[in-house]
Design a protein around this motif. Structure first.
Motif, short mmCIF file in Angstrom:
data_model
loop_
_atom_site.label_atom_id
_atom_site.label_comp_id
_atom_site.label_asym_id
_atom_site.label_seq_id
_atom_site.Cartn_x
_atom_site.Cartn_y
_atom_site.Cartn_z
N ILE A 148 8.30 1.33 1.99
CA ILE A 148 7.45 1.26 0.79
C ILE A 148 6.25 2.19 0.95
CG2 ILE A 148 5.91 -0.22 -0.55
CD1 ILE A 148 7.93 -2.53 0.00
N GLU A 192 4.96 11.00 -2.23
CA GLU A 192 4.55 11.45 -3.59
C GLU A 192 3.39 12.42 -3.51
OE1 GLU A 192 3.61 8.17 -6.11
OE2 GLU A 192 5.63 7.34 -6.02
N SER A 225 7.26 5.90 0.81
CA SER A 225 7.60 6.41 -0.52
C SER A 225 6.34 6.86 -1.28
CB SER A 225 8.39 5.38 -1.32
OG SER A 225 7.59 4.29 -1.70
N TYR A 226 5.22 6.18 -1.08
CA TYR A 226 3.99 6.57 -1.75
C TYR A 226 3.33 7.75 -1.06
CZ TYR A 226 4.35 2.77 -4.99
OH TYR A 226 4.79 1.95 -6.00
N HIS A 260 -3.61 3.84 -4.47
CA HIS A 260 -2.56 2.84 -4.63
C HIS A 260 -3.07 1.49 -4.11
CE1 HIS A 260 0.15 6.15 -5.44
NE2 HIS A 260 -0.22 6.70 -4.31
N MET A 301 3.13 -5.94 -5.17
CA MET A 301 2.90 -5.05 -6.31
C MET A 301 2.07 -3.87 -5.83
SD MET A 301 2.04 -7.27 -9.73
CE MET A 301 1.41 -5.85 -10.56
N ILE A 302 2.48 -2.69 -6.27
CA ILE A 302 1.67 -1.49 -6.03
C ILE A 302 1.45 -0.88 -7.40
CG2 ILE A 302 1.45 0.72 -4.87
CD1 ILE A 302 3.23 -0.35 -2.66
N GLY A 303 0.20 -0.95 -7.83
CA GLY A 303 -0.09 -0.56 -9.21
C GLY A 303 0.63 -1.52 -10.13
N GLU A 304 1.51 -1.02 -10.98
CA GLU A 304 2.26 -1.85 -11.91
C GLU A 304 3.70 -2.09 -11.42
OE1 GLU A 304 0.89 -3.28 -14.69
OE2 GLU A 304 -0.98 -2.42 -13.92
N LYS A 305 4.07 -1.48 -10.30
CA LYS A 305 5.44 -1.60 -9.79
C LYS A 305 5.58 -2.84 -8.92
CE LYS A 305 9.16 0.94 -7.64
NZ LYS A 305 9.61 2.21 -7.07
N VAL A 306 6.63 -3.62 -9.20
CA VAL A 306 6.87 -4.87 -8.47
C VAL A 306 8.03 -4.67 -7.49
CG1 VAL A 306 7.57 -7.29 -8.69
CG2 VAL A 306 6.06 -6.26 -10.41
N PHE A 307 7.81 -5.07 -6.26
CA PHE A 307 8.84 -5.07 -5.23
C PHE A 307 9.18 -6.52 -4.92
CE2 PHE A 307 6.48 -1.18 -4.73
CZ PHE A 307 7.43 -0.22 -4.44
#
Length: 171
Positions: free
Chosen positions: A163, A170, A166-167, A89, A146-152
């Motif tokens: 944050i 997974e 949550s990773y 990530h 941004m983590i990968g393609e996900k924007v916070f």
């Protein structure tokens, strides 16, 4: 101007996957304008290898009939390309003007503390890499991570632990 800790030497890899090199060669063979496709080829190479060690850069230079310095120049100029392995990530903290003004520096400091790494480094478990980027174009959501393609968006210091957690969950 790049910060000194981000001006790292290109990694060397002794045993590159022949299968991946063959796949990259096959991709190059499909191109009509080889020299004009440098960035596309580098994207493909980074997708295949996860990063662009000097041997991959030299392979690309030879196959596209370009000077190695030109390939290295493109790789080192664009922040998308990386010359050393990254974690599963990649955490990118926007440090553009809007994000910086709204506290992005504090956000990145919490990530550094929680992960135990500096900007440009990867955690020992190879799970996270921390990067600072200049602007991702989401100024209305500042500060942005941004983590990968996900924007916070509208990230606060207290959000960082959740944050990261949550990773980790997974896995």
């Amino acid at each position: 101007m790049l910060k000194p800790e981000l001006q790292l030497e290109t990694m060397s890899v002794k045993n590159l996957s022949k299968e991946k090199l063959n796949e990259l060669q096959s991709y190059i063979d499909t191109l009509d304008d080889k020299q004009g496709s440098l960035i596309h080829v580098l994207h493909k190479a980074q997708h295949l290898f996860g990063f662009l060690p000097k041997e991959v850069q030299l392979f690309v230079a030879r196959r596209l009939d370009l000077p190695a310095a030109k390939v290295f120049g493109v790789v080192s100029f664009y922040s998308y390309f990386t010359q050393k392995p990254v974690g599963k990530h990649v955490i990118s903290v926007c440090m553009g003007t809007a994000c910086f003004v709204k506290g992005a520096e504090n956000i990145i400091d919490v990530f550094k503390d929680e992960l135990g790494i500096k900007v440009g480094e990867t955690t020992e478990d190879k799970m996270f890499t921390l990067k600072d980027i200049r602007c991702i174009g989401a100024c209305g959501l500042a500060p942005v991570v941004m983590i990968g393609e996900k924007v916070f968006g509208h990230v606060k210091k207290e959000d960082v632990i959740d944050i990261i957690s949550s990773y980790k969950e997974e896995e």
